[in-house]
Write an enzyme that holds these catalytic residues in place. Structure first.
Site, PDB file in Angstrom:
ATOM      1  N   ARG A 104      69.726 -52.730  71.204  1.00  0.00           N
ATOM      2  CA  ARG A 104      70.331 -52.204  70.167  1.00  0.00           C
ATOM      3  C   ARG A 104      70.605 -50.741  70.558  1.00  0.00           C
ATOM      4  O   ARG A 104      71.603 -50.076  70.273  1.00  0.00           O
ATOM      5  CB  ARG A 104      69.582 -52.502  68.834  1.00  0.00           C
ATOM      6  CG  ARG A 104      70.308 -51.821  67.577  1.00  0.00           C
ATOM      7  CD  ARG A 104      69.388 -52.420  66.451  1.00  0.00           C
ATOM      8  NE  ARG A 104      69.880 -51.782  65.269  1.00  0.00           N
ATOM      9  CZ  ARG A 104      69.203 -50.759  64.653  1.00  0.00           C
ATOM     10  NH1 ARG A 104      68.351 -50.018  65.378  1.00  0.00           N
ATOM     11  NH2 ARG A 104      69.705 -50.165  63.610  1.00  0.00           N
ATOM     12  N   SER A 150      61.218 -55.440  88.168  1.00  0.00           N
ATOM     13  CA  SER A 150      62.597 -55.059  87.687  1.00  0.00           C
ATOM     14  C   SER A 150      62.923 -53.627  87.924  1.00  0.00           C
ATOM     15  O   SER A 150      64.009 -53.441  88.422  1.00  0.00           O
ATOM     16  CB  SER A 150      62.829 -55.137  86.194  1.00  0.00           C
ATOM     17  OG  SER A 150      62.187 -56.578  85.878  1.00  0.00           O
ATOM     18  N   ASP A 173      52.271 -56.409  78.980  1.00  0.00           N
ATOM     19  CA  ASP A 173      51.088 -56.048  79.924  1.00  0.00           C
ATOM     20  C   ASP A 173      50.365 -54.748  79.887  1.00  0.00           C
ATOM     21  O   ASP A 173      49.223 -54.328  80.272  1.00  0.00           O
ATOM     22  CB  ASP A 173      51.288 -56.533  81.336  1.00  0.00           C
ATOM     23  CG  ASP A 173      51.746 -57.924  81.479  1.00  0.00           C
ATOM     24  OD1 ASP A 173      51.095 -58.839  80.698  1.00  0.00           O
ATOM     25  OD2 ASP A 173      52.409 -58.380  82.590  1.00  0.00           O
ATOM     26  N   GLY A 218      48.067 -60.214  80.383  1.00  0.00           N
ATOM     27  CA  GLY A 218      47.937 -58.502  81.133  1.00  0.00           C
ATOM     28  C   GLY A 218      48.085 -58.598  82.494  1.00  0.00           C
ATOM     29  O   GLY A 218      48.090 -57.637  83.254  1.00  0.00           O
ATOM     30  N   GLU A 258      32.003 -58.465  71.416  1.00  0.00           N
ATOM     31  CA  GLU A 258      30.552 -58.370  72.122  1.00  0.00           C
ATOM     32  C   GLU A 258      30.593 -58.079  73.837  1.00  0.00           C
ATOM     33  O   GLU A 258      30.031 -57.156  74.274  1.00  0.00           O
ATOM     34  CB  GLU A 258      29.864 -59.567  71.907  1.00  0.00           C
ATOM     35  CG  GLU A 258      28.965 -59.537  70.517  1.00  0.00           C
ATOM     36  CD  GLU A 258      30.015 -59.813  69.310  1.00  0.00           C
ATOM     37  OE1 GLU A 258      31.008 -60.394  69.579  1.00  0.00           O
ATOM     38  OE2 GLU A 258      29.807 -59.026  68.283  1.00  0.00           O
ATOM     39  N   LYS A 267      22.672 -62.375  66.582  1.00  0.00           N
ATOM     40  CA  LYS A 267      24.040 -62.479  65.975  1.00  0.00           C
ATOM     41  C   LYS A 267      24.405 -63.867  65.809  1.00  0.00           C
ATOM     42  O   LYS A 267      23.778 -64.735  66.107  1.00  0.00           O
ATOM     43  CB  LYS A 267      24.710 -62.113  67.331  1.00  0.00           C
ATOM     44  CG  LYS A 267      24.742 -60.716  67.811  1.00  0.00           C
ATOM     45  CD  LYS A 267      25.548 -59.651  66.939  1.00  0.00           C
ATOM     46  CE  LYS A 267      27.060 -60.172  66.949  1.00  0.00           C
ATOM     47  NZ  LYS A 267      27.674 -58.832  66.086  1.00  0.00           N
ATOM     48  N   HIS A 294      27.428 -64.896  65.775  1.00  0.00           N
ATOM     49  CA  HIS A 294      28.680 -65.484  66.722  1.00  0.00           C
ATOM     50  C   HIS A 294      28.635 -64.212  67.813  1.00  0.00           C
ATOM     51  O   HIS A 294      28.192 -63.054  67.761  1.00  0.00           O
ATOM     52  CB  HIS A 294      29.979 -65.450  65.805  1.00  0.00           C
ATOM     53  CG  HIS A 294      30.230 -63.990  65.396  1.00  0.00           C
ATOM     54  ND1 HIS A 294      29.729 -63.490  64.484  1.00  0.00           N
ATOM     55  CD2 HIS A 294      31.000 -63.015  66.081  1.00  0.00           C
ATOM     56  CE1 HIS A 294      30.363 -62.409  64.078  1.00  0.00           C
ATOM     57  NE2 HIS A 294      31.039 -62.139  65.411  1.00  0.00           N
ATOM     58  N   ILE A 348      52.172 -67.271  72.984  1.00  0.00           N
ATOM     59  CA  ILE A 348      52.088 -66.859  71.783  1.00  0.00           C
ATOM     60  C   ILE A 348      51.902 -65.339  71.705  1.00  0.00           C
ATOM     61  O   ILE A 348      52.798 -64.575  70.661  1.00  0.00           O
ATOM     62  CB  ILE A 348      51.018 -67.479  70.843  1.00  0.00           C
ATOM     63  CG1 ILE A 348      51.368 -67.231  69.361  1.00  0.00           C
ATOM     64  CG2 ILE A 348      49.583 -66.575  71.175  1.00  0.00           C
ATOM     65  CD1 ILE A 348      50.374 -68.201  68.646  1.00  0.00           C
ATOM     66  N   GLN A 349      51.435 -64.773  72.703  1.00  0.00           N
ATOM     67  CA  GLN A 349      51.233 -63.121  72.860  1.00  0.00           C
ATOM     68  C   GLN A 349      52.800 -62.535  73.158  1.00  0.00           C
ATOM     69  O   GLN A 349      52.544 -61.402  72.843  1.00  0.00           O
ATOM     70  CB  GLN A 349      50.270 -62.812  73.818  1.00  0.00           C
ATOM     71  CG  GLN A 349      49.034 -63.190  73.624  1.00  0.00           C
ATOM     72  CD  GLN A 349      48.087 -63.222  74.917  1.00  0.00           C
ATOM     73  OE1 GLN A 349      47.384 -62.108  75.315  1.00  0.00           O
ATOM     74  NE2 GLN A 349      48.175 -64.287  75.579  1.00  0.00           N
TER      75      GLN A 349
END
Ligand code: ADP
Ligand code: F6P
Length: 320
Positions: A22, A106, A128, A171, A188, A215, A217, A252-253
């Site tokens: 754009r 590219s 990335d 990445g 962590e 912890k 988790h 999804i990223q």
């Protein structure tokens, strides 16, 4: 004087590519330059698939992820014969310059076309953040937001079940997405190409977090291509007090509406690309360095080492 420019998106798509399309289109049109959108990267260029862009062609795309022009990979574009065919196609339409939005692959294509007489400007578009010559790439901030949102959710369920979540993020061979996510989520551990991977060390640290720190988790962020997260999760279940679960965030990223930071970056970089072409420059890539939009020869950028994240790794350790 530049009169007609082309624009294409190439390699993996990234949120904010539309904002860049754009920006290039509107800034060019406002300078009396005609703009042609080329479909599906170098593939569409080879097949001569392009469309004349109007101001309205880029309406309603600023907030949309993906790329309205489509993207593709064309490995054969490394061959001079194919590149010459592309130059022919550009000349047939009278296009004298090109803006390429993509990653370092590219950029190499853009450099080849510049050497064949078509001034090209590269804009860094990839989640990335692995392109030298810029502190940040278009799409990285949005991808990081997606990762942070997902990891925050995983933390909730991990805490409830005394689990260790192993989260694989993208990445390519660059650890930035993992590192930034790890800092922002208070993970962590983080495992990236830069940290390397030592399985025994990971298991020992998790045992310590469970037995000594108590912890509820643990979150371990892993860069893709570093280790097999499913097998690591099984080993964690067998060798530590945590139950291991692996989540691969995957493509999804790459999607979603770009963040304001990515929209702003893409808009500023698009403007710079057109300004460089107006100045008659080619073979340059645009970057943002210490919040200043800048440019440098693509050759120079490709030879530069990637920005060191030593300080951020140190911060991550100090936040433990
Ligand atoms: P990215 O641009 O995100 O790094 P790729 O490495 O897949 O993605 O490159 C995108 C496209 O750029 C390739 O499909 C190919 O068409 C072109 N390309 C990659 N490397 C070169 C090269 N050395 N010379 C010319 N073109 C290249
Ligand atoms: O370069 C962007 C990227 O999403 C990388 O993070 C990942 O390694 C790769 O592209 C995935 O490629 P594909 O879309 O071909 O699966």
């Amino acid at each position: 004087m530049v009169r007609k420019i082309g624009i294409l998106t190439s390699g993996g798509d990234a949120p904010g590519m539309n904002a860049a399309i754009r920006s290039v289109t509107r800034v060019a049109l406002n300078n009396g330059i005609e703009v042609y959108g080329i479909y599906d990267g170098y593939k569409g260029l080879q097949e001569n698939r392009m469309i004349k862009m109007q101001r309205s062609s880029v309406s309603e795309i600023l907030a949309r992820g993906g790329t309205m022009l489509g993207s593709a990979r064309l490995p054969e574009f490394k061959e001079t014969e194919i590149q010459e065919q592309c130059v022919e196609n550009l000349k047939k339409t009278g296009i004298d310059a090109l803006v390429v939005i993509g990653g370092d692959g590219s950029y190499r294509g853009a450099l080849a076309l510049t050497r064949l007489g078509i001034n090209c400007i590269g804009l860094p578009g990839t989640i990335d953040n692995d392109i030298p010559g810029t502190d940040f790439t278009i799409g990285f901030d949005t991808a990081m937001h997606t990762c942070v949102e997902c990891v925050d959710k995983l933390r909730d369920t991990s805490s409830s079940h005394h689990r260790c979540s192993i989260v694989e993020v993208m990445g390519n061979h660059c650890g930035d997405l993992a590192l930034y996510t790890a800092v922002c989520c208070g993970a962590e551990m983080v495992i990236t190409p830069e940290t390397g991977y030592d399985e025994l060390e990971v298991l020992e640290k998790l045992r310590y977090l469970d037995e000594a720190v108590h912890k509820t988790h643990a979150i371990v962020i892993v860069s893709e291509k570093t280790t097999d997260v499913q097998s690591l999760a099984k080993k964690i279940s067998l060798n530590t007090g945590f139950s291991g679960r692996a989540t691969v965030l995957g493509h999804i990223q790459r999607g979603g509406s770009p963040t304001p930071a990515d929209r702003m970056l893409a808009s500023r970089m698009g403007e710079k690309a057109v300004d460089l072409l107006i100045e008659g420059k080619g073979g340059q890539c645009v970057g943002i360095i210490e919040n200043q939009i800048s440019s440098m020869p693509i050759e120079e950028a490709l030879e530069r080492p990637r920005i060191s994240r030593k300080k951020l790794y140190r911060l991550f350790d100090r936040l433990m």
